[in-house]
Design a protein around this motif. Structure first.
Motif, PDB file in Angstrom:
ATOM      1  N   UNK B  45       0.910  -1.293  -0.190  1.00 14.14           N
ATOM      2  CA  UNK B  45       0.275   0.382  -0.011  1.00 14.14           C
ATOM      3  C   UNK B  45       0.676   1.054   0.335  1.00 14.14           C
ATOM      4  N   UNK B  48       2.083   1.715  -3.509  1.00 17.71           N
ATOM      5  CA  UNK B  48       1.221   2.187  -4.777  1.00 17.71           C
ATOM      6  C   UNK B  48       0.976   3.368  -4.670  1.00 17.71           C
ATOM      7  N   UNK B  50      -0.758   4.572  -1.399  1.00 15.36           N
ATOM      8  CA  UNK B  50      -2.184   5.125  -0.578  1.00 15.36           C
ATOM      9  C   UNK B  50      -1.886   4.735   1.070  1.00 15.36           C
ATOM     10  N   UNK B  80      -1.957  -2.937  -8.496  1.00 13.50           N
ATOM     11  CA  UNK B  80      -1.607  -3.498  -7.981  1.00 13.50           C
ATOM     12  C   UNK B  80      -3.422  -3.787  -6.869  1.00 13.50           C
TER      13      UNK B  80
END
Lengths: 293, 232
Positions: B45, B48, B50, B80
């Motif tokens: 996460x 990517x 986030x 992802x």
């Protein structure tokens, strides 16, 4: 004949609620927040239209367009300044902020336009239609309101079902993080939602004040709350739900006023809401969530 | 291709990732294994976009992406598949695939046909609401959706979770096929045995730190790994 006339009035009032409820439901669907300032955007929309026709002398149609533009910008600005910084805050903080924005708009209107009621001139240039030797009178405002509501419903459905951006917005409303992983700009989606909701609020404001022509800074608050009720009634987050909830609410309100009691009509409306929610907590067309592990 | 250098990620007070550094070369399959809560998903996460790291840097195709917003990474070639699949349950199978092509919709028809070739079961269900699919079909949809953007790096988070052994085997076959077709893969798995079989290299995470690293076969032979993750 009174029955039919009441029904038409109910559908017409309900159509206004439906148009407002769309704004609530779309914003809730995508930003998961209750934008209690939405009702006051209606009021701003009506004032703008009033000023454009009264002081600038433009045609009613132009006034609606200008009012939509102003409200669209207002909606985007409200979201950016008041709600976006709270994107990760608790929902209670956002709710209180929304109430704050609502009071801010009402007070700003009080400051700009004063507390004296303005008499709104209907934007509909036709007179009423009399049927059955004048026993049934349908106002042109009702017809325009219902037509506007149907058109908006069709346009929004096509937008969310067929257009790339509309589908992207549905994806964002379901799962922000997953939508972001698809390359969808969540901030843009939220802004567009506020823009659409606020433009619809402008239309609702003009239609509402064309039918009930007294314009004061709190004009938007009661219809706003009713429309919010309508959105919950139909199933918040659902576009057809907002339409259905709005129209039903309008019909229930007018019928209660006409056959039961004018004073009790609002209480009856909310009582019906409570009963519906007791039986079906997600509202009439609320989304069932199916999940598989 | 991907280089993660010394990242530290916090959830409020909790220090979830501690000085994580890792690297994925082009055409590799790299696995991240470890127990529940070790920080595997958090690592993905963060890569990517986030989540944000407080320190260090992440670079993808020689470009620093530490501060790049998640939605911009798709067009750079990163996809992802998140933990729990996270497909759009109220949208149809087709619409889910269209969302996968949100930033790269030039050959959307062909790409959808390719996904259907790879996952024939999705083809029969293309107009069905994704929430009605079985767990295995949902996982296939999640992978298919990610492939729609033609990723150079495909990150899969627990693709075998909750699936029957036959489906797990199918998913790993698909991973091998995608790899053979030239996709670089970063795989997060609790099923260490399967992951180490396909991985060129692997990192073992424990309580937010990288504890061990090596080639897939090295780690599969390691006594420590056998004891902790391979049941013997």
């Amino acid at each position: 004949m009174t029955f039919i006339s009441n029904l038409i009035n109910g559908i017409s009032l309900g159509s206004v609620y439906a148009i407002i409820a769309l704004g609530y439901t779309m914003v809730y669907g995508i930003a998961k927040m209750l934008n209690f300032a939405h009702g006051d955007v209606i009021m701003v929309g009506a004032y703008i239209s009033f000023c454009v026709t009264t002081y600038l002398g433009f045609s009613p149609f132009v006034s609606v367009v200008i009012s939509m533009i102003v409200c669209t910008i207002l909606g985007i600005v409200i979201e950016r300044l008041a709600y976006k910084p709270l994107r990760k805050a608790s929902s209670l903080a956002v709710l209180i902020t929304a109430i704050g924005v609502s009071y801010f708009l009402q007070n700003a209107a009080l400051l700009i336009w004063g507390s004296a009621p303005k008499t709104f001139t209907s934007i509909v240039p036709f007179g009423s239609i009399a049927l059955f030797n004048g026993q049934l009178i349908i106002t042109a405002e009702s017809i325009v309101t219902v037509l506007a509501c149907i058109l908006i419903m069709i346009a929004l459905t096509l937008f969310t079902r067929k257009s790339k951006m509309g589908k992207g917005m549905r994806a964002v409303s379901e799962d922000k993080a997953a939508a972001e992983l698809m390359g969808i700009n969540v901030n843009v989606s939220i802004s567009v939602t506020f823009a659409i909701g606020s433009a619809l609020a402008a239309i609702a404001g003009v239609l509402l004040c064309s039918a009930y022509p007294v314009l004061i800074p709190t004009t938007g608050s009661m219809p706003g709350i009713k429309a919010f009720t309508a959105a919950v009634f139909g199933g918040i987050g659902s576009i057809p739900g907002a339409m259905l909830g709005g129209v039903l609410l309008g019909i229930i309100e007018i019928f209660s006023k006409s056959y039961i009691s004018t004073n009790l009509s609002d209480a009856i409306v909310f009582a019906v809401l409570i009963i519906v929610l007791l039986i079906k907590p997600t509202g009439l067309l609320g989304k069932k969530i199916t999940e598989k592990v | 291709m991907l280089r993660v250098d010394n990242i530290n990620v916090y959830y409020g007070q909790i220090h979830a990732l501690k000085d994580i550094s890792l690297e994925v070369q082009e055409h590799e399959i790299v696995a991240l294994i470890g127990a529940n809560g070790a920080g595997k998903s958090t690592t993905l996460r963060t890569i990517s976009g986030l989540l944000r790291s407080k320190t260090g840097s992440i670079s993808f195709l020689n470009e620093d992406i530490s501060r790049t917003e998640a939605y911009k990474l798709v067009s750079k070639g990163m996809a992802h598949v998140p933990e729990g699949r996270r497909i759009f349950l109220q949208m149809t199978v087709l619409e889910n695939l269209e969302m996968g092509a949100y930033v790269n919709s030039t050959n959307i028809k062909e790409d959808i046909a390719d996904v259907f070739d790879r996952f024939p079961r999705l083809k029969h269900r293309r107009n069905q609401i994704a929430g009605t699919l079985s767990g295995g079909e949902q996982q296939m949809l999640a992978i298919g959706r990610a492939l729609m953007s033609h990723p150079k790096l495909l990150m899969l988070d627990e693709p075998s979770m909750g699936l029957s052994p036959i489906l797990v085997q199918q998913i790993f076959d698909i991973i091998k096929e995608l790899h053979a077709a030239g996709t670089t893969i970063l795989l997060v798995e609790q099923n260490a045995e399967m992951a180490l079989q396909v991985a060129d290299r692997a990192y073992v995470l424990e309580s937010g730190r990288i504890k061990l690293t090596g080639t897939g076969s090295e780690l599969a032979q390691s006594d420590e790994i056998k004891k902790a993750y391979l049941g013997g």
